[in-house]
Write a protein that holds these residues in place. Structure first.
Motif, PDB file in Angstrom:
ATOM      1  N   GLU A 194       0.841  -1.206   0.000  1.00 56.10           N
ATOM      2  CA  GLU A 194       0.000   0.000   0.000  1.00 56.10           C
ATOM      3  C   GLU A 194       0.869   1.246   0.000  1.00 56.10           C
ATOM      4  OE1 GLU A 194      -3.826   1.871   2.397  1.00 56.10           O
ATOM      5  OE2 GLU A 194      -2.870   0.054   3.114  1.00 56.10           O
ATOM      6  N   GLY A 195       0.559   2.134  -0.913  1.00 49.76           N
ATOM      7  CA  GLY A 195       1.282   3.392  -1.005  1.00 49.76           C
ATOM      8  C   GLY A 195       2.611   3.323  -1.722  1.00 49.76           C
ATOM      9  N   LYS A 196       3.016   2.158  -2.154  1.00 48.95           N
ATOM     10  CA  LYS A 196       4.317   2.048  -2.807  1.00 48.95           C
ATOM     11  C   LYS A 196       4.195   2.307  -4.306  1.00 48.95           C
ATOM     12  CE  LYS A 196       6.426  -1.148   0.468  1.00 48.95           C
ATOM     13  NZ  LYS A 196       7.050  -2.465   0.667  1.00 48.95           N
TER      14      LYS A 196
END
Length: 414
Positions: free
Chosen positions: A412-414
């Motif tokens: 997540e968020g990468k």
């Protein structure tokens, strides 16, 4: 009794006032588009006759001319070592020009048969593969299909006369068509309108000859599918596969009539439920399976919910939901498992092959782990398996994805 194909020997008048023999196979309907089937170097043998019969089941009036008659009529050799020297001797003595004249005579004779209606195509193997190509260049055929034709690279200048559709199946490892020859064919014919060229990786000559040393079922099946697509597109026949499949399912799950179910199929069909390897091969075993382990064994509330259908040249691919309450033992899906009373919904895919207007085989796929989870025989905790959620997400793609992936949150968020 279900009508079946018929066969007989016929005589064809040659262009030079003589005559030669041919083998004729007629569909159960008694009529259809015409197909001249050109032999390998072994004559009109058992393989060629069986090939004609199968093509007749597909709906074609098939004529197999004896192309070695000018050397010796009635040749029927095998591909075994004892017959191979004679086969090559006949091949070397074969006059291609006269052979093409004989094919033209066979085409004319086929058009005059009372059983023939519609267009005409030519299909051939080995020697016949080259003759099919040349027939496409020199005769008024609507479509030609050549399997591993020998010597096509020496006749590429003939391509200027191509008419109709042409399909060539080329074996990558064919010793009779080395890489340089194959490349010449691909460069000369590739991209031409109405021409389809298929190379089969790793395959040797005669990969479609059943029983032969180089027979490869996956490649033969793929080549047949492509051949049928071209033939049907050019000369027909057309069948309403959706209607035929729906009637079959009606007899299976609606009226539960085994005799009617079997009547929708070819003489020797087969069914394979892939996850449990249940079904049957041949009329006797499949009838037994349907009667005692399938048609009359499904729970009363069994439902098929269609989601999509793809109709091809010889088959249907159905995507659906299979729904039932496990109130009876289901031999084909849960063999040996007593009724649990659990409700089950699973995505299921059916790949249904036809020959003409009859079902030939069914390959049925589903997620057996999901079934086992839903009836309580498999605890999904810690396993990459889900239950009824698989059916729910098929109907609603907005439901969460990747719920079985513990590492999903890490990205997540990468």
């Amino acid at each position: 009794m279900t009508p079946s194909i018929t066969t007989r020997d016929v005589t064809v008048a040659s262009h030079d006032g003589k005559s030669f023999g041919a083998y004729l196979a007629v569909p159960a309907s008694g009529h259809g588009p015409g197909l001249v089937l050109c032999q390998e170097i072994f004559g009109v043998n058992g393989f060629m006759r069986r090939a004609a019969q199968l093509l007749a089941e597909e709906g074609y009036v098939v004529l197999v001319p004896d192309l070695f008659w000018r050397q010796q009529p009635g040749i029927q050799l095998t591909d075994g070592p004892a017959d191979m020297p004679r086969a090559f001797e006949l091949y070397k003595g074969f006059d291609v020009e006269l052979g093409l004249r004989d094919i033209a005579s066979a085409i004319a004779a086929l058009r005059e048969l009372p059983e023939h209606c519609g267009g005409v195509g030519v299909l051939g193997y080995c020697l016949g593969g080259k003759l099919a190509y040349l027939a496409a260049c020199r005769t008024e055929v609507d479509v030609a299909v050549g399997y591993y034709g020998v010597g096509i690279e020496d006749s590429l200048d003939e391509a200027a006369g191509l008419r109709g559709r042409l399909v060539l199946h080329i074996a990558e490892q064919d010793g009779f068509c080395p890489p340089a020859a194959r490349q010449r064919i691909l460069e000369a014919l590739g991209g031409k309108p109405g021409v389809e060229l298929y190379v089969y990786p790793g395959m040797d000559h005669a990969f479609a000859r059943t029983g032969g040393d180089h027979y490869d079922k996956p490649s033969a099946m793929m080549a047949h599918q492509r051949s049928m697509a071209a033939l049907q597109r050019a000369i027909g026949p057309e069948f309403d596969y959706s209607y035929l499949w729906d009637k079959h399912c009606e007899y299976e799950f609606g009226t539960r009539d085994v005799a009617a179910t079997m009547a929708t199929m070819v003489a020797e069909p087969y069914v394979n439920h892939i996850p449990t390897m249940t079904g049957g091969v041949g009329h006797k075993e499949l009838s037994r399976f349907y009667q005692h382990h399938f048609v009359n064994s499904n729970p009363p509330d069994t439902r098929l919910v269609p989601l999509s259908r793809t109709v091809g040249a010889t088959q249907i691919v159905d995507e659906l939901l299979f729904c039932f309450t496990h109130t009876t033992e289901i031999d084909w899906m849960l063999p040996g498992v007593p009724p649990t009373g659990k409700y089950v919904e699973i995505p299921l895919v059916a790949i249904v092959k036809f020959r003409g207007d009859k079902l030939y085989h069914e390959h049925i796929y589903w997620d057996q782990a999901s079934v086992l989870v839903q009836v309580g025989l498999l605890d999904p905790k810690g396993l990459p398996a889900a239950g009824r959620e698989t059916a729910a997400k098929l109907l609603d793609e907005t439901l969460p994805s990747n719920t079985l992936m513990a590492r999903w949150k890490d990205s997540e968020g990468k």
